[in-house]
Design a protein around this motif. Structure first.
Motif, PDB file in Angstrom:
ATOM      1  N   SER A  47      10.239 -13.715 -13.946  1.00 38.30           N
ATOM      2  CA  SER A  47       9.101 -12.820 -14.174  1.00 38.30           C
ATOM      3  C   SER A  47       7.968 -13.143 -13.217  1.00 38.30           C
ATOM      4  O   SER A  47       7.208 -12.253 -12.813  1.00 38.30           O
ATOM      5  CB  SER A  47       8.624 -12.928 -15.627  1.00 38.30           C
ATOM      6  OG  SER A  47       8.099 -14.225 -15.898  1.00 38.30           O
ATOM      7  N   GLU A  48       7.867 -14.410 -12.814  1.00 33.57           N
ATOM      8  CA  GLU A  48       6.807 -14.817 -11.900  1.00 33.57           C
ATOM      9  C   GLU A  48       6.976 -14.172 -10.523  1.00 33.57           C
ATOM     10  O   GLU A  48       6.007 -13.724  -9.912  1.00 33.57           O
ATOM     11  CB  GLU A  48       6.776 -16.349 -11.757  1.00 33.57           C
ATOM     12  CG  GLU A  48       6.327 -17.089 -13.004  1.00 33.57           C
ATOM     13  CD  GLU A  48       4.893 -16.752 -13.387  1.00 33.57           C
ATOM     14  OE1 GLU A  48       4.020 -16.787 -12.512  1.00 33.57           O
ATOM     15  OE2 GLU A  48       4.664 -16.426 -14.567  1.00 33.57           O
TER      16      GLU A  48
ATOM     17  N   PHE B 281       8.263 -11.409  -9.763  1.00 32.24           N
ATOM     18  CA  PHE B 281       8.017  -9.968  -9.784  1.00 32.24           C
ATOM     19  C   PHE B 281       6.547  -9.617 -10.023  1.00 32.24           C
ATOM     20  O   PHE B 281       6.199  -8.441 -10.082  1.00 32.24           O
ATOM     21  CB  PHE B 281       8.912  -9.290 -10.827  1.00 32.24           C
ATOM     22  CG  PHE B 281      10.329  -9.155 -10.380  1.00 32.24           C
ATOM     23  CD1 PHE B 281      10.674  -8.262  -9.373  1.00 32.24           C
ATOM     24  CD2 PHE B 281      11.325  -9.940 -10.934  1.00 32.24           C
ATOM     25  CE1 PHE B 281      11.977  -8.143  -8.943  1.00 32.24           C
ATOM     26  CE2 PHE B 281      12.634  -9.833 -10.504  1.00 32.24           C
ATOM     27  CZ  PHE B 281      12.966  -8.926  -9.505  1.00 32.24           C
ATOM     28  N   LYS B 282       5.706 -10.642 -10.140  1.00 29.60           N
ATOM     29  CA  LYS B 282       4.272 -10.400 -10.200  1.00 29.60           C
ATOM     30  C   LYS B 282       3.695 -10.120  -8.816  1.00 29.60           C
ATOM     31  O   LYS B 282       2.573  -9.622  -8.700  1.00 29.60           O
ATOM     32  CB  LYS B 282       3.556 -11.593 -10.832  1.00 29.60           C
ATOM     33  CG  LYS B 282       3.839 -11.754 -12.325  1.00 29.60           C
ATOM     34  CD  LYS B 282       3.104 -12.957 -12.898  1.00 29.60           C
ATOM     35  CE  LYS B 282       3.387 -13.095 -14.394  1.00 29.60           C
ATOM     36  NZ  LYS B 282       2.716 -14.281 -14.979  1.00 29.60           N
ATOM     37  N   ALA B 283       4.452 -10.451  -7.786  1.00 32.29           N
ATOM     38  CA  ALA B 283       3.994 -10.177  -6.419  1.00 32.29           C
ATOM     39  C   ALA B 283       3.874  -8.674  -6.218  1.00 32.29           C
ATOM     40  O   ALA B 283       4.762  -7.919  -6.634  1.00 32.29           O
ATOM     41  CB  ALA B 283       4.967 -10.773  -5.411  1.00 32.29           C
TER      42      ALA B 283
ATOM     43  N   LYS C 168       8.713  -5.395  -7.524  1.00 28.51           N
ATOM     44  CA  LYS C 168       9.592  -4.617  -8.398  1.00 28.51           C
ATOM     45  C   LYS C 168      10.117  -3.370  -7.684  1.00 28.51           C
ATOM     46  O   LYS C 168      11.290  -3.011  -7.818  1.00 28.51           O
ATOM     47  CB  LYS C 168       8.840  -4.208  -9.662  1.00 28.51           C
ATOM     48  CG  LYS C 168       8.498  -5.367 -10.585  1.00 28.51           C
ATOM     49  CD  LYS C 168       7.729  -4.873 -11.807  1.00 28.51           C
ATOM     50  CE  LYS C 168       7.366  -6.036 -12.728  1.00 28.51           C
ATOM     51  NZ  LYS C 168       6.566  -5.583 -13.900  1.00 28.51           N
TER      52      LYS C 168
ATOM     53  N   GLU D  75       9.172 -20.400  -4.944  1.00 23.20           N
ATOM     54  CA  GLU D  75       9.589 -19.128  -5.537  1.00 23.20           C
ATOM     55  C   GLU D  75      10.680 -18.433  -4.724  1.00 23.20           C
ATOM     56  O   GLU D  75      11.422 -17.592  -5.246  1.00 23.20           O
ATOM     57  CB  GLU D  75       8.400 -18.175  -5.674  1.00 23.20           C
ATOM     58  CG  GLU D  75       7.384 -18.597  -6.718  1.00 23.20           C
ATOM     59  CD  GLU D  75       6.279 -19.439  -6.109  1.00 23.20           C
ATOM     60  OE1 GLU D  75       6.512 -20.043  -5.023  1.00 23.20           O
ATOM     61  OE2 GLU D  75       5.187 -19.496  -6.701  1.00 23.20           O
TER      62      GLU D  75
END
Length: 404
Positions: free
Chosen positions: A6-7, A9-11, A15, A137
């Motif tokens: 989930s981390e 895909f915060k970029a 997504k 990451e």
């Protein structure tokens, strides 16, 4: 503890390009088998279906690294747009030629042109590298991509064949072509995450395959790819010999599941061991787990042995692509990743041929000797290349810019 997946895909934009890239890469698995399913039904000749499919696959293996090299020089949008358009139009012509029973040469020409399809997994990994360069990451992102690749190969081939059989012969290839067109368009339009063009170093205008790490990893993964094909061909042959041919799909599925699950676990860990050692351990596990395959004599034993032999595949991919990102000049990254993926494809083709020959001449159970030999060669290659694979990325110095 936060979920590492989930981390990543915060970029911003992650997504979007990951989803588009997944759709756009489905034709990697759908097209080769889709061509076979389509032409075998419409023309009734497997040699023709196989020849057209091989024309597409082998030409794409040659062209994909060259297309990726152009991407490194000119950017994703400028190169992916025309190459994808050519590929989509060629696939459309192949569909019409099949449906309208055009001359056979049109099938080969359209398959040849359709091979302009770029390596979408390399493009997606290049975007992750741009976002998480030299950050932990990136390992998680590469693990996610390896899992996505597994899903593509599990779902793509089945979907392509299933549509062709259930609806009409061209259905699988039609879906594949639509996925390529819409997925690629969505990916290309996301310009904010497109990797920037990096300047070449002095004398760095050659191909990424000239880089020693790319040579070592590509050569090793040719033989890793051969173990994949051997497992699939041998599983079909052995289950048939044991009188349970329908179990082949289940056994092959278990193979992919083992790789998928372990890959996700590895991606969630922040391992500190040097990547070249991680690669050596993963390949050693692949080589060692080929041995139990030689003594299986029931379908449950085969499924268990196949599951165990698949657990190190995703870790091998994750570390291999991580090493490419670490050791190859940034200006050659996309091409370097594509060469590795091309090596896997070549290995699968060679492994299928070699295993088929062994099975025909020496029996179904002896097909796994191809896996043993391939795993051993891959391990020796990685062990001998440890020194070249160690270290950091080569420094990249810009070419002198012309005066304004």
């Amino acid at each position: 503890m936060p979920n590492p997946y989930s981390e990543i895909f915060k970029a911003p934009g992650a997504k979007g390009f990951a989803a588009a890239g997944f759709v756009a890469r489905l034709p990697i698995a759908m097209a080769p088998i889709g061509i076979v399913a389509m032409l075998s039904q419409t023309h009734g000749e497997y040699w023709l279906a196989g020849a057209v499919s091989a024309t597409y696959a082998l030409t794409n293996a040659v062209l994909a690294p060259q297309i990726s090299r152009l991407v490194d020089r000119h950017g994703q949008a400028k190169v992916l747009t025309p190459t994808t358009i050519v590929s989509v139009i060629a696939f459309a012509v192949l569909l019409v030629a099949t449906n309208q029973n055009w001359p056979i040469w049109t099938l080969f020409v359209s398959a040849l042109l359709a091979a302009a399809m770029p390596s979408m997994p390399a493009m997606v990994r290049a975007r992750w590298s741009e976002i998480f360069h030299d950050r932990p990451e990136l390992n998680t992102a590469f693990a996610f991509e390896s899992a996505a690749d597994e899903l593509v190969y599990i779902a793509g081939a089945s979907l392509s064949v299933g549509l062709s059989v259930a609806l009409f012969p061209e259905a699988g290839m039609l879906a594949s072509t639509l996925f390529l067109a819409f997925g690629s368009a969505a990916f290309i339009l996301q310009r904010s995450t497109e990797p920037r063009i990096r300047p070449l170093e002095h004398g760095g205008g050659g191909s990424a395959i000239r880089q020693r790490p790319v040579q070592i990893i590509t050569f090793a993964l040719i033989f890793i790819g051969a173990t994949f094909a051997t497992a699939e061909v041998s599983a079909v042959a052995i289950t048939k010999e044991l009188g349970q041919p329908s179990a082949a799909s289940l056994v092959i599925g278990v193979y992919a599941v083992g790789s998928f699950v372990v890959g996700l676990i590895i991606g969630a860990l922040n391992l500190t061991m040097p990547l070249q050692r991680q690669l050596a351990i993963a390949v050693a596990i692949i080589a060692l787990t080929t041995l139990p395959l030689l003594v299986v004599n029931t379908v449950p034993m085969l499924a268990l042995a196949i599951f165990v032999s698949g657990v190190a595949i995703s870790p091998t991919f994750i570390t291999a692509f991580g090493l490419i990102e670490r050791r190859v000049p940034a200006a050659m990254l996309t091409e370097g990743v594509t060469w590795v993926m091309t090596g896997i494809g070549i290995g699968m083709a060679l492994g299928s041929f070699a295993t088929g020959w062994v099975v025909d001449n020496y029996g179904a159970h002896n097909g796994f000797w191809v896996s043993v030999a391939a795993g051993t060669i891959a391990l020796l290659t990685v062990l001998l290349g440890q020194r070249s694979l160690g270290g950091e990325r080569r420094a990249v110095s810009a070419l002198p810019q012309p005066a304004e």
